[in-house]
Design an enzyme around this catalytic site. Structure first.
Site, short mmCIF file in Angstrom:
data_model
loop_
_atom_site.label_atom_id
_atom_site.label_comp_id
_atom_site.label_asym_id
_atom_site.label_seq_id
_atom_site.Cartn_x
_atom_site.Cartn_y
_atom_site.Cartn_z
N CYS A 124 0.83 -1.20 0.00
CA CYS A 124 0.00 0.00 0.00
C CYS A 124 0.87 1.25 0.00
O CYS A 124 1.78 1.37 0.83
CB CYS A 124 -0.92 0.00 1.22
N LYS A 134 1.80 -9.60 0.53
CA LYS A 134 1.39 -8.93 -0.71
C LYS A 134 2.29 -7.72 -0.89
O LYS A 134 2.39 -6.87 -0.01
CB LYS A 134 -0.08 -8.50 -0.67
N HIS A 165 1.78 -7.40 -6.76
CA HIS A 165 1.18 -6.40 -7.64
C HIS A 165 2.27 -5.99 -8.62
O HIS A 165 3.29 -5.42 -8.22
CB HIS A 165 0.70 -5.20 -6.82
#
Length: 342
Positions: free
Chosen positions: A103, A142, A174
């Site tokens: 993030c 992640k 990602h």
């Protein structure tokens, strides 16, 4: 046991999942997505370790048994705090604990977690090792392929070099850099170019590590293409904005029968959950906001959305309000193409 079921049981548990998305993948969103697919792995919104330790755990971590398989995503950078938060989450019954290292928002940078941890692989390894000692369920990460001016070949390899000895059970990548300076979180979802090949190269170099790919995957056809190179696909905004895509996951990705025949049947299958929530004082809009894109591509979809947006927010809105909205949609067996207004 059928051959299809036997085959699906051999798949990676991360073969298809719906991404954790702040303000979107709450418990009602996940319950709705579970109606559309038995097999998709679902993730919570990110919750910080500090919130788990000191906040309202029932509100933050509560979920329905029907949501399994479901994973909790944690944010943080203090190994001991993450270990305790993971232990608490496991006690709630989650099937996996995932650490957010992707993030890019200012808030997570100020708290020294999220994508900025890409710069400190050893700390990420310590966090994963601490969580692994605290729980029996899988611990995954992640991440991005890098941040800012990092060389993505070195950055991603360095992260994995720290994670594998720590015992990480899987990695969701990602396939974009995160730019921590100069781009907003929204821009970070679209502006940095996708580099699927980088993730494929990582899988080639680390064949024993389960690796799923995330970013820009918009269709089931895209999913099947990516599964040639990696173990799993995580779909984000496409699954949320056009949830009927999930109706094809069980059949096309896992070789199993879909739990419901179409979007109309999905509404009725979700009705008991809505009725229960309404009985608890939850407003209809809290649930149906996750269903606004369900009929995209069908005649009447715009009228459906308009009806829910106009009447579904009222205090007295109930299941009849939803059914009135659905009645605006054509039931003809039209082939869905691209997401479009009707």
């Amino acid at each position: 046991m059928s051959d299809a079921v036997k085959k699906s049981n051999e798949f990676s548990p991360y073969r298809f999942s719906v991404a954790p998305m702040m303000d979107w993948t709450d418990r009602y969103c996940r319950s709705f997505h579970r109606v559309l697919s038995r097999r998709a792995r679902l993730y919570t919104e990110m919750v910080t370790s500090n919130a788990v330790l000191h906040g309202d755990r029932a509100r933050l971590l509560g979920f329905s048994e029907a949501e399994h398989p479901v994973a909790v995503q944690l944010g943080g950078s203090v190994p001991g705090d993450l270990a305790e938060a993971a232990r608490i989450a496991e006690g709630f019954g989650y099937d996996e604990v995932n650490l957010n290292v992707g993030c890019p928002s200012d808030r997570v940078q100020d708290g020294r977690f999220g994508a900025c941890l890409m710069r400190d692989p050893s700390l990420v390894g310590e966090c994963v090792a601490a969580m692994k000692t605290a729980v029996l369920v899988p611990v995954t990460v992640k991440c991005r392929i890098g941040v800012d001016d990092q060389d993505t070949e070195l950055a991603l390899d360095s992260l994995v070099d720290a994670l594998e000895p720590a015992g990480v059970d899987g990695l969701i990548v990602h396939a974009r850099k995160a730019w921590l300076q100069g781009l907003s979180p929204k821009e970070n979802r679209d502006v940095p170019p996708l580099d699927y090949e980088r993730v494929a190269r990582l899988k080639q170099k680390r064949p024993s590590l389960p690796i799923a790919i995330n970013g820009g995957i918009a269709t089931i056809e895209d999913t099947l293409t990516q599964l040639v190179s990696v173990d799993g696909v995580m779909m984000g905004r496409a699954a949320y904005n056009d949830p009927a895509l999930l109706l094809d996951v069980d059949s096309l990705v896992f070789g199993e029968t879909a739990p419901v025949a179409d979007a109309f049947e999905a509404v009725e299958a979700f009705a008991p959950t809505i009725a229960e929530a309404l009985g608890q004082g939850i407003r209809l809009h809290t649930l149906t906001r996750h269903m606004l894109g369900l009929f995209n591509g069908r005649p009447g979809a715009r009228a459906y959305r308009r009806h829910l947006s106009t009447f579904g927010t009222r205090a007295d809105a109930d299941l009849s309000t939803l059914r009135e909205a659905v009645a605006q949609v054509s039931r003809e067996n039209l082939e869905r193409t691209a997401v479009q207004a009707a």
